[in-house]
Design an enzyme around this catalytic site. Structure first.
Site, PDB file in Angstrom:
ATOM      1  N   TYR A  80      -3.998  -8.314  24.521  1.00  0.00           N
ATOM      2  CA  TYR A  80      -2.820  -8.970  24.153  1.00  0.00           C
ATOM      3  C   TYR A  80      -1.762  -8.436  25.212  1.00  0.00           C
ATOM      4  O   TYR A  80      -0.961  -9.222  25.687  1.00  0.00           O
ATOM      5  CB  TYR A  80      -2.283  -9.015  22.689  1.00  0.00           C
ATOM      6  N   GLY A  89       0.699  -1.198   0.016  1.00  0.00           N
ATOM      7  CA  GLY A  89      -0.125   0.054   0.072  1.00  0.00           C
ATOM      8  C   GLY A  89       0.776   1.423   0.167  1.00  0.00           C
ATOM      9  O   GLY A  89       2.202   1.130  -0.108  1.00  0.00           O
ATOM     10  N   ARG A 142       3.623 -15.716  18.907  1.00  0.00           N
ATOM     11  CA  ARG A 142       4.431 -16.918  18.721  1.00  0.00           C
ATOM     12  C   ARG A 142       5.776 -16.781  18.896  1.00  0.00           C
ATOM     13  O   ARG A 142       6.675 -17.589  19.179  1.00  0.00           O
ATOM     14  CB  ARG A 142       3.922 -17.737  17.618  1.00  0.00           C
ATOM     15  N   TYR A 186     -14.821   1.084   9.335  1.00  0.00           N
ATOM     16  CA  TYR A 186     -13.362   1.429   9.457  1.00  0.00           C
ATOM     17  C   TYR A 186     -13.266   1.805  11.024  1.00  0.00           C
ATOM     18  O   TYR A 186     -12.355   1.403  11.565  1.00  0.00           O
ATOM     19  CB  TYR A 186     -13.151   2.648   8.648  1.00  0.00           C
ATOM     20  N   ARG A 229      -9.236   9.684  -1.726  1.00  0.00           N
ATOM     21  CA  ARG A 229      -8.982  10.626  -0.612  1.00  0.00           C
ATOM     22  C   ARG A 229      -8.737  12.309  -1.128  1.00  0.00           C
ATOM     23  O   ARG A 229      -8.346  12.251  -2.221  1.00  0.00           O
ATOM     24  CB  ARG A 229      -7.608  10.083   0.228  1.00  0.00           C
ATOM     25  N   THR A 251      -2.432  11.163   6.335  1.00  0.00           N
ATOM     26  CA  THR A 251      -1.188  11.242   5.733  1.00  0.00           C
ATOM     27  C   THR A 251      -1.088  11.140   3.966  1.00  0.00           C
ATOM     28  O   THR A 251      -1.733  10.517   3.614  1.00  0.00           O
ATOM     29  CB  THR A 251      -0.232  10.012   6.370  1.00  0.00           C
ATOM     30  N   ASP A 257       0.209  -8.601   1.499  1.00  0.00           N
ATOM     31  CA  ASP A 257      -0.815  -7.968   0.930  1.00  0.00           C
ATOM     32  C   ASP A 257      -1.804  -8.548  -0.040  1.00  0.00           C
ATOM     33  O   ASP A 257      -1.460  -9.466  -0.587  1.00  0.00           O
ATOM     34  CB  ASP A 257      -0.197  -6.673   0.285  1.00  0.00           C
ATOM     35  N   ASN A 258      -3.220  -8.100   0.265  1.00  0.00           N
ATOM     36  CA  ASN A 258      -3.868  -8.890  -0.686  1.00  0.00           C
ATOM     37  C   ASN A 258      -4.188  -7.908  -1.929  1.00  0.00           C
ATOM     38  O   ASN A 258      -5.241  -8.297  -3.064  1.00  0.00           O
ATOM     39  CB  ASN A 258      -5.528  -9.036  -0.004  1.00  0.00           C
TER      40      ASN A 258
HETATM   41  P1  NAD Z   1      -3.535   1.896   1.525  1.00  0.00           P
HETATM   42  O1  NAD Z   1      -4.945   1.433   1.189  1.00  0.00           O
HETATM   43  O2  NAD Z   1      -2.710   2.318   0.558  1.00  0.00           O
HETATM   44  O3  NAD Z   1      -2.798   0.512   1.872  1.00  0.00           O
HETATM   45  C1  NAD Z   1      -3.365  -0.540   2.841  1.00  0.00           C
HETATM   46  C2  NAD Z   1      -2.990  -1.814   2.311  1.00  0.00           C
HETATM   47  O4  NAD Z   1      -3.404  -2.933   2.777  1.00  0.00           O
HETATM   48  C3  NAD Z   1      -3.288  -1.839   0.861  1.00  0.00           C
HETATM   49  O5  NAD Z   1      -1.752  -2.523   0.065  1.00  0.00           O
HETATM   50  C4  NAD Z   1      -4.123  -3.260   0.700  1.00  0.00           C
HETATM   51  O6  NAD Z   1      -4.204  -3.832  -0.434  1.00  0.00           O
HETATM   52  C5  NAD Z   1      -3.863  -3.780   1.908  1.00  0.00           C
HETATM   53  N1  NAD Z   1      -5.162  -4.579   2.561  1.00  0.00           N
HETATM   54  C6  NAD Z   1      -6.282  -3.983   2.812  1.00  0.00           C
HETATM   55  N2  NAD Z   1      -6.919  -5.166   3.486  1.00  0.00           N
HETATM   56  C7  NAD Z   1      -6.249  -6.247   3.410  1.00  0.00           C
HETATM   57  C8  NAD Z   1      -6.218  -7.583   3.749  1.00  0.00           C
HETATM   58  N3  NAD Z   1      -7.449  -7.954   4.460  1.00  0.00           N
HETATM   59  N4  NAD Z   1      -5.619  -8.448   3.814  1.00  0.00           N
HETATM   60  C9  NAD Z   1      -4.302  -7.825   3.327  1.00  0.00           C
HETATM   61  N5  NAD Z   1      -3.953  -6.636   2.939  1.00  0.00           N
HETATM   62  C10 NAD Z   1      -4.824  -5.972   2.940  1.00  0.00           C
HETATM   63  O7  NAD Z   1      -3.699   2.836   2.730  1.00  0.00           O
HETATM   64  P2  NAD Z   1      -2.455   3.666   3.548  1.00  0.00           P
HETATM   65  O8  NAD Z   1      -2.752   5.153   3.401  1.00  0.00           O
HETATM   66  O9  NAD Z   1      -1.203   3.112   3.067  1.00  0.00           O
HETATM   67  O10 NAD Z   1      -2.889   2.976   4.857  1.00  0.00           O
HETATM   68  C11 NAD Z   1      -2.307   1.953   5.731  1.00  0.00           C
HETATM   69  C12 NAD Z   1      -2.791   1.989   7.091  1.00  0.00           C
HETATM   70  O11 NAD Z   1      -2.433   3.082   7.728  1.00  0.00           O
HETATM   71  C13 NAD Z   1      -3.841   1.432   7.114  1.00  0.00           C
HETATM   72  O12 NAD Z   1      -4.202   0.678   8.108  1.00  0.00           O
HETATM   73  C14 NAD Z   1      -4.757   2.642   7.429  1.00  0.00           C
HETATM   74  O13 NAD Z   1      -6.015   2.370   8.174  1.00  0.00           O
HETATM   75  C15 NAD Z   1      -3.711   3.428   8.426  1.00  0.00           C
HETATM   76  N6  NAD Z   1      -4.152   4.867   8.342  1.00  0.00           N
HETATM   77  C16 NAD Z   1      -3.550   5.677   7.346  1.00  0.00           C
HETATM   78  C17 NAD Z   1      -3.845   7.034   7.445  1.00  0.00           C
HETATM   79  C18 NAD Z   1      -3.531   7.819   6.019  1.00  0.00           C
HETATM   80  O14 NAD Z   1      -4.005   9.039   6.206  1.00  0.00           O
HETATM   81  N7  NAD Z   1      -2.605   7.271   5.176  1.00  0.00           N
HETATM   82  C19 NAD Z   1      -4.221   7.390   8.356  1.00  0.00           C
HETATM   83  C20 NAD Z   1      -4.819   6.820   9.522  1.00  0.00           C
HETATM   84  C21 NAD Z   1      -4.368   5.411   9.654  1.00  0.00           C
HETATM   85  N1  UDP Z   2     -12.791  15.699   0.580  1.00  0.00           N
HETATM   86  C1  UDP Z   2     -13.221  16.489  -0.278  1.00  0.00           C
HETATM   87  N2  UDP Z   2     -13.260  16.397  -1.644  1.00  0.00           N
HETATM   88  C2  UDP Z   2     -12.548  15.116  -1.929  1.00  0.00           C
HETATM   89  C3  UDP Z   2     -12.389  14.115  -1.137  1.00  0.00           C
HETATM   90  C4  UDP Z   2     -12.458  14.477   0.059  1.00  0.00           C
HETATM   91  O1  UDP Z   2     -13.692  17.614   0.145  1.00  0.00           O
HETATM   92  O2  UDP Z   2     -12.435  14.867  -3.163  1.00  0.00           O
HETATM   93  C5  UDP Z   2     -13.120  15.993   2.015  1.00  0.00           C
HETATM   94  C6  UDP Z   2     -13.919  15.014   2.909  1.00  0.00           C
HETATM   95  O3  UDP Z   2     -14.983  15.304   2.755  1.00  0.00           O
HETATM   96  C7  UDP Z   2     -13.154  15.408   4.516  1.00  0.00           C
HETATM   97  C8  UDP Z   2     -11.733  15.581   3.957  1.00  0.00           C
HETATM   98  O4  UDP Z   2     -11.721  15.919   2.595  1.00  0.00           O
HETATM   99  O5  UDP Z   2     -13.688  16.364   5.123  1.00  0.00           O
HETATM  100  C9  UDP Z   2     -10.525  14.415   4.121  1.00  0.00           C
HETATM  101  O6  UDP Z   2     -11.329  13.237   3.488  1.00  0.00           O
HETATM  102  P1  UDP Z   2     -10.174  12.091   3.267  1.00  0.00           P
HETATM  103  O7  UDP Z   2     -11.553  11.065   2.375  1.00  0.00           O
HETATM  104  O8  UDP Z   2      -9.125  12.239   2.569  1.00  0.00           O
HETATM  105  O9  UDP Z   2      -9.942  11.697   4.568  1.00  0.00           O
HETATM  106  P2  UDP Z   2     -11.133  11.489   5.935  1.00  0.00           P
HETATM  107  O10 UDP Z   2     -12.331  12.126   5.993  1.00  0.00           O
HETATM  108  O11 UDP Z   2     -11.037  10.031   6.397  1.00  0.00           O
HETATM  109  O12 UDP Z   2     -10.115  12.055   6.867  1.00  0.00           O
END
Ligand code: NAD
Ligand code: UDP
Length: 342
Positions: free
Chosen positions: A170, A21, A117, A156, A197, A186, A42-43
Site C-alpha cells: 500500500y 485488548g 479512503r 500468527y 503468556r 510487552t 474489537d470483537n
Molecule cells: P490482546 O489479545 O490483548 O489484544 C488484541 C485485541 O484484538 C483483543 O482485544 C481482541 O479481542 C482483538 N481482536 C482479535 N482479533 C480480532 C478481530 N478479528 N477483529 C477485531 N478485534 C480482534 O493482545 P495485545 O498484547 O494487546 O496485542 C495487541 C497487538 O499488538 C496485537 O496485534 C499483537 O499481535 C501485537 N503485539 C503484541 C505484543 C505483546 O507482547 N503484547 C508483542 C508483539 C505484537
Molecule cells: N513460557 C513459559 N511458561 C509459561 C508461558 C510461557 O515458560 O507459562 C515461555 C514460552 O515457552 C516462551 C516464553 O515463555 O519461551 C514467552 O512466551 P509467551 O507465550 O509469553 O510469548 P512468545 O513465545 O510469543 O514470545
C-alpha cells in the site's frame, strides 16, 4: 519533526482496532487523555469491554463491537488508524489459526482501505515473531527472519509477515501512509489472567499459590517492555512527519531467561510455590532481543521502565483483579498452560 498527534488543540479522529485488548486499551487511554476522538473496534476475542469501562460514556470515546475480518462499518472515518487487532498469546492465536491468519491479512486489508479512503496515517502492530527462531542476535529490522511457515505458530508469524507485506505494498503504491512497529514482548496491567503468556501466567500462578510453569529448560530468552513505554513508541511512530522506509523495532533490549523471570516473580510476590517444568511448545524461539537503534534515531524513543520496576504495578494489578473477581468467575480463569485446551 512530529505530526499534530501530540498537539491537543488539533483534535484528531483515531481508530484503534483491537482497542479493548491489553495494549489497545492503554493506547486509547493515552489518546483520549490528549484530546483526540477515539473509536475502538474489537470483537472481544481476547480483549474485553472491561478494559475500557472507565472510558465508557466519555464524549470522545466509542467502543464498537466488530470483527475486522468483516467489511468495516461504512460510517467509520479516521485521521489515524492503529491496527492492533489480533490475539497475541500463542495458545489463544493457535485456538483458531485460520481466523488468526485472516485477521492479519483480511482485517489489515480492510483497515488499510479505510486509511487510504481517508488519507489517514496507518500504524500496524507487527511483531518480533516475524524473526521466528532468529539466527541473528540481537534482531535488527534488516534481518529477514527464520520462521517455520507450516508449524503451529505460523498462523500468527506468517499472518503478521503477510500483514507487513500488504502494508508496504500500500505504501509503495502510494495508497496509504503506513508505519510498521515490530513489537517485542510487552507486559503490564490489563493482560488477561488466563491469557497464557509468560508474565500473566507466572504472576497469576505465584499469586494463587501454584508452581510457575517453566516450559523446556527455561534457558530461552525474551526481552520485556512495559506497556507505557510501548504506547509512547507507537504514538511517536504515528506522529513522525516522514514515513519511515521500513519497519521499526519497539521493545526493551533488556534480555532475560525464562528462569530469571520466574525467580523475579517468586521473589517479588513472596510466593513459595516453586517451579514446575513443562514440555517446550513446538517452534518456541530460543532467543529474542531487539536492536532499537532505529527507533532511538528516528523517534527519539527509548524504553524507560526496567523489568524490575514494571513487575511491581503488574503484580499489584493482578492481585487486585483476582481479589475483586467473584469466586465463581475466578475458577475457570486459571492460567492457561502449555497443551491445555481452551
Ligand atoms: P490482546 O489479545 O490483548 O489484544 C488484541 C485485541 O484484538 C483483543 O482485544 C481482541 O479481542 C482483538 N481482536 C482479535 N482479533 C480480532 C478481530 N478479528 N477483529 C477485531 N478485534 C480482534 O493482545 P495485545 O498484547 O494487546 O496485542 C495487541 C497487538 O499488538 C496485537 O496485534 C499483537 O499481535 C501485537 N503485539 C503484541 C505484543 C505483546 O507482547 N503484547 C508483542 C508483539 C505484537
Ligand atoms: N513460557 C513459559 N511458561 C509459561 C508461558 C510461557 O515458560 O507459562 C515461555 C514460552 O515457552 C516462551 C516464553 O515463555 O519461551 C514467552 O512466551 P509467551 O507465550 O509469553 O510469548 P512468545 O513465545 O510469543 O514470545
Amino acid at each position: 519533526m512530529t505530526r499534530p498527534l501530540e498537539i491537543p488543540s488539533r483534535r484528531r479522529r483515531v481508530l484503534v482496532a483491537g482497542g479493548a485488548g491489553f495494549l489497545g486499551s492503554h493506547l486509547c487511554d493515552h489518546l483520549v487523555a490528549r484530546g483526540h476522538e477515539v473509536v475502538a473496534l474489537d470483537n472481544f476475542l481476547t480483549g474485553s469491554p472491561a478494559n475500557c469501562a472507565h472510558l465508557q460514556g466519555h464524549p470522545r470515546f466509542r467502543l464498537v463491537r466488530h470483527d475486522v475480518c468483516d467489511p468495516l462499518p461504512a460510517d467509520l472515518a479516521a485521521d489515524v488508524v492503529f491496527n492492533l487487532a489480533c490475539a497475541a498469546s500463542p495458545p489463544r492465536y493457535q485456538a483458531d489459526p485460520v481466523h488468526t491468519m485472516m485477521t492479519s491479512v483480511l482485517g489489515t486489508r480492510h483497515l488499510l482501505d479505510l486509511a487510504a479512503r481517508h488519507d489517514a496515517v496507518f500504524v500496524q502492530a507487527s511483531t518480533s515473531e516475524v524473526y521466528g527462531d532468529p539466527d541473528q542476535h540481537p534482531q535488527r529490522e534488516a534481518y529477514w527472519g527464520n520462521v517455520n511457515p507450516t508449524g503451529p505458530r505460523a498462523c500468527y508469524d506468517e499472518g503478521k509477515r503477510a500483514g507487513e507485506t500488504l502494508c508496504f505494498d500500500y505504501l509503495r503504491l502510494g495508497l496509504a501512509d503506513v508505519r510498521v512497529a515490530r513489537i517485542f514482548n510487552t507486559y503490564g496491567p490489563r493482560m488477561q489472567p488466563d491469557d497464557g503468556r509468560i508474565v500473566s501466567n507466572f504472576v497469576v500462578q505465584a499469586l494463587t499459590g501454584r508452581p510457575l510453569t517453566v516450559y523446556g529448560t527455561g534457558e530461552q530468552t525474551r526481552s520485556f517492555c512495559y506497556v507505557s513505554d510501548l504506547v509512547a513508541g507507537l504514538v511517536a511512530l504515528a506522529a513522525l512527519d516522514r514515513t519511515p522506509d521500513g519497519p521499526v523495532n519497539l521493545g526493551n533490549p533488556g534480555e532475560f531467561t525464562v528462569i530469571e523471570l520466574a525467580r523475579m516473580v517468586l521473589e517479588r510476590t513472596g510466593a513459595a510455590s516453586g517451579i514446575a517444568y513443562r514440555p517446550l511448545p513446538e517452534d518456541d524461539p530460543r532467543r529474542r532481543r531487539p536492536d532499537i537503534a532505529l527507533a532511538r534515531r528516528l523517534l527519539g524513543w527509548t524504553p524507560r521502565v526496567l523489568l524490575a520496576e514494571g513487575l511491581g504495578p503488574t503484580i499489584d494489578w493482578f492481585a487486585r483483579t483476582l481479589e475483586t473477581r467473584p469466586a465463581a468467575a475466578r475458577r475457570p480463569r486459571r492460567p492457561l498452560e502449555s497443551g491445555a485446551s481452551l
